[in-house]
Design a protein around this motif. Structure first.
Motif, PDB file in Angstrom:
ATOM      1  N   ALA A  13       0.830  -1.215   0.000  1.00 29.81           N
ATOM      2  CA  ALA A  13       0.000   0.000   0.000  1.00 29.81           C
ATOM      3  C   ALA A  13       0.857   1.255   0.000  1.00 29.81           C
ATOM      4  O   ALA A  13       0.586   2.223  -0.725  1.00 29.81           O
ATOM      5  CB  ALA A  13      -0.932  -0.013   1.204  1.00 29.81           C
ATOM      6  N   ASN A  14       1.934   1.247   0.801  1.00 25.27           N
ATOM      7  CA  ASN A  14       2.819   2.393   0.841  1.00 25.27           C
ATOM      8  C   ASN A  14       3.538   2.584  -0.481  1.00 25.27           C
ATOM      9  O   ASN A  14       3.713   3.723  -0.946  1.00 25.27           O
ATOM     10  CB  ASN A  14       3.829   2.237   1.980  1.00 25.27           C
TER      11      ASN A  14
ATOM     12  N   ASN B 232       2.449   1.784  -3.401  1.00 23.57           N
ATOM     13  CA  ASN B 232       1.482   2.320  -4.373  1.00 23.57           C
ATOM     14  C   ASN B 232       1.273   3.822  -4.169  1.00 23.57           C
ATOM     15  O   ASN B 232       1.145   4.591  -5.142  1.00 23.57           O
ATOM     16  CB  ASN B 232       0.154   1.590  -4.248  1.00 23.57           C
ATOM     17  N   LYS B 233       1.214   4.285  -2.897  1.00 20.04           N
ATOM     18  CA  LYS B 233       1.043   5.722  -2.645  1.00 20.04           C
ATOM     19  C   LYS B 233       2.255   6.512  -3.093  1.00 20.04           C
ATOM     20  O   LYS B 233       2.129   7.627  -3.614  1.00 20.04           O
ATOM     21  CB  LYS B 233       0.785   5.943  -1.153  1.00 20.04           C
TER      22      LYS B 233
ATOM     23  N   GLU C 147       1.807  10.290  -3.353  1.00 19.23           N
ATOM     24  CA  GLU C 147       1.170  10.593  -2.076  1.00 19.23           C
ATOM     25  C   GLU C 147       2.092  10.216  -0.922  1.00 19.23           C
ATOM     26  O   GLU C 147       3.008   9.413  -1.072  1.00 19.23           O
ATOM     27  CB  GLU C 147      -0.145   9.834  -1.946  1.00 19.23           C
ATOM     28  N   GLU C 148       1.801  10.814   0.227  1.00 23.87           N
ATOM     29  CA  GLU C 148       2.581  10.528   1.414  1.00 23.87           C
ATOM     30  C   GLU C 148       2.020   9.260   2.089  1.00 23.87           C
ATOM     31  O   GLU C 148       0.821   9.173   2.328  1.00 23.87           O
ATOM     32  CB  GLU C 148       2.490  11.703   2.398  1.00 23.87           C
ATOM     33  N   PRO C 149       2.868   8.244   2.411  1.00 25.78           N
ATOM     34  CA  PRO C 149       2.366   7.045   3.089  1.00 25.78           C
ATOM     35  C   PRO C 149       1.731   7.385   4.425  1.00 25.78           C
ATOM     36  O   PRO C 149       2.266   8.183   5.183  1.00 25.78           O
ATOM     37  CB  PRO C 149       3.624   6.202   3.287  1.00 25.78           C
ATOM     38  N   ASN C 150       0.571   6.774   4.673  1.00 27.52           N
ATOM     39  CA  ASN C 150      -0.135   7.015   5.924  1.00 27.52           C
ATOM     40  C   ASN C 150      -0.729   5.696   6.399  1.00 27.52           C
ATOM     41  O   ASN C 150      -1.780   5.260   5.933  1.00 27.52           O
ATOM     42  CB  ASN C 150      -1.238   8.058   5.730  1.00 27.52           C
TER      43      ASN C 150
END
Length: 555
Positions: free
Chosen positions: A121-122, A124-125, A130-133
């Motif tokens: 998931a991280n 892919n962000k 995008e910033e990993p959250n």
């Protein structure tokens, strides 16, 4: 007599336990335990990952702070914790159970699956800028299960691979150990030494030692040392006691029946040939052509001898002998049949040709050698076909299975002569030998009005009728009994057919001649013979004086 395999629980019952041979119960038990194997599954000392887990758990057991923390996590009463673990937590950590490695690897597998989902998931962000959250990451149970199925790693219990069809551990990736328990001779010797000093201690004491003999790792067994079985040797015993096999071999009684039937045919054939030789200069025998009578005797003798290989199976010989017997059956039957019926049609054809010439008042010299040529041709063709059958696809004795036990071992069977292409060869031989049979019938019909002194045509017709009747009734029964698990039925029908055919031929061909010769001997001379052919009468006065004397007596 038996070698037992147990699960790991038995190891605790044997380790360190002494058995006394003075006690009948313990003596029998100790003898039964000799060579026992214990199959263990899970972690194994000496495997790097398992040793690391074992070391970490022992460190936890030495820390009261860690033990208190673990107990608070379990949130269980002390008694319940002890019931589940089988012992207090502290002692469980010091000596891990074999299932510990499985439990540890299961937790690690789920953790790695979850970590993999977070990492994907991280990633892919990051790709989307995008910033990993991690706080906003939503993982469903299905996502975790799907990731779990794809998880592979080297664990404390072996290389971990999950079966996607079952969602459980692939058993081929599990560690298995085979431990062998045998008498510890060193301990037994020590007991004997102690007993020598202290009479209260029995010298007949024995303990077992355990030896790791094999390891299953990465899908295959690795043997460390030879396994010792219950008999004290390393010789692998039979998996199971030998089963009792009902092979349905021919009984002694039926073999005797076969020998008796064959003996009768042999005696009749040899007696007929001997009678022909002794009376070869007498008119009745000369008119019946002695050479062909000898050939008929030889043919029936061969057919009769075919009963002998019918009595042979693997109950009285080996595989090679049974195969030879199967091949001999066809040779004896076919050659005997060919000789017999070729001789019948040849001798009938010869006398028909002579009588036809006499009816036209022409001289014809037709020797037996001249008319034997077709018989020799038929015989050679049969030999060629039989030789090809024997060379290319010989009949062999094969075991047909009727019943098996639950382990797939044969418990009932029967032997049968089998040839892959037997139908084709039998069909060819049938067509070849049908010619002499039909030609003999035709020649016998043409010579039906000839005198018995010159040709036994009516009796040959009787032979043909008997053969056809026996064939019509016997062949279907033969096919029905062929696949019968009891070979006695097939043998009896086959032997009976051969016996009836052979004795019918010998009786109908030779009995009238014997009777005619005895009648002539009793009458003191030969009777007048009248020969009819195509309606024409030919008078043959053999003994004119005897005829005149008989006429004077009437007057």
């Amino acid at each position: 007599q038996h070698t037992w395999l147990f699960s790991v629980q038995l190891s605790n019952s044997l380790a360190g336990r002494k058995f006394s041979f003075d006690d009948p119960y313990e003596s029998r038990l100790a003898k039964a335990y000799q060579g026992v194997g214990v199959l263990s599954v899970g972690g194994l000392k000496g495997i790097e990952k398992f040793d690391m887990l074992n070391s970490s758990m022992q460190q936890l057991a030495q820390s009261e702070t860690d033990l208190s923390f673990l107990n608070s996590l379990l949130q269980m009463e002390h008694a319940l914790t002890t019931q589940i673990l089988g012992q207090e937590l502290k002692f469980f950590l010091k000596d891990p159970h074999t299932a510990t490695a499985f439990a540890f690897d299961a937790v690690i597998a789920i953790g790695l699956a979850a970590c993999g989902l977070v990492q994907n998931a991280n990633d892919n962000k990051i790709l989307m800028g995008e910033e990993p959250n991690q706080a906003s990451l939503n993982i469903t149970g299905k996502d975790l299960y799907d990731a779990f199925l794809k998880t592979t790693f080297e664990g404390t219990s072996g290389n971990i691979t999950i079966d996607p069809n079952t969602g459980t551990r692939d058993p081929q990736t599990t560690l298995y150990t085979l431990t062998n328990f045998i008498f510890d001779e060193a301990i037994s010797a020590t007991s004997a030494a102690v007993s020598h000093q202290d009479k209260s201690v029995s010298a007949n004491m024995v303990r077992f030692k355990k030896i790791q003999t094999a390891l299953f790792k990465s899908g295959k067994w690795e043997n460390n040392i030879a396994y010792t079985f219950n008999d004290g040797t390393t010789n692998i015993p039979s998996d199971l006691p030998m089963p009792e096999i009902d092979a349905n071999y021919l009984s002694t009684g039926f073999r005797i029946i076969g020998f008796v039937l064959c003996g009768i045919i042999v005696v009749m054939a040899l007696s007929s040939s001997a009678w022909t030789y002794l009376n070869s200069k007498r008119g009745v025998v000369r008119a019946s052509q002695p050479i062909f009578l000898h050939i008929i005797s030889a043919g029936t003798l061969l057919m009769g001898l075919s009963i002998i290989p019918l009595t042979i199976d693997q109950g009285v010989t080996d595989q090679e002998g049974a195969d030879t017997a199967c091949a001999c059956i066809a040779w004896l039957l076919v050659l005997g049949f060919s000789l017999t019926f070729s001789a019948l049609f040849t001798k009938t054809y010869r006398i028909n040709q002579i009588m036809k010439s006499a009816a036209k008042f022409t001289r014809l010299k037709l020797t037996a050698t001249d008319v034997m040529k077709p018989m020799v041709v038929f015989l050679l063709i049969n030999i060629i076909v039989l030789a090809l059958w024997t060379a290319l696809d010989p009949p062999q004795s094969q075991t047909v299975v009727i019943l098996e036990d639950r382990f797939g071992r044969i418990t009932e069977s029967y032997d049968m002569c089998i040839s892959e292409n037997s139908t084709a060869f039998i069909a060819v031989l049938g067509v070849i030998n049908l010619g002499p049979l039909l030609f003999a019938c035709f020649q016998a019909y043409r010579a039906r009005n000839l005198s018995t002194d010159f040709q036994e045509s009516s009796y040959i017709l009787g032979v043909m009728a008997t053969i056809l009747l026996v064939t019509a009734l016997g062949i279907p029964v033969l096919f029905i009994t062929r696949d019968n698990p009891d070979p006695a039925a097939f043998f009896f029908v086959s032997a009976s057919l051969v016996f009836v055919v052979c004795t019918s031929i010998l009786t109908l061909i030779f009995a009238p001649k014997v009777y005619a010769l005895r009648r002539k001997n009793n009458a003191g001379g030969a009777p007048v013979t009248i020969i009819r052919n195509d309606g024409m009468a030919i008078r043959n006065v053999i003994n004119e004086k005897a005829e005149l004397e008989a006429e004077n007596l009437k007057l």
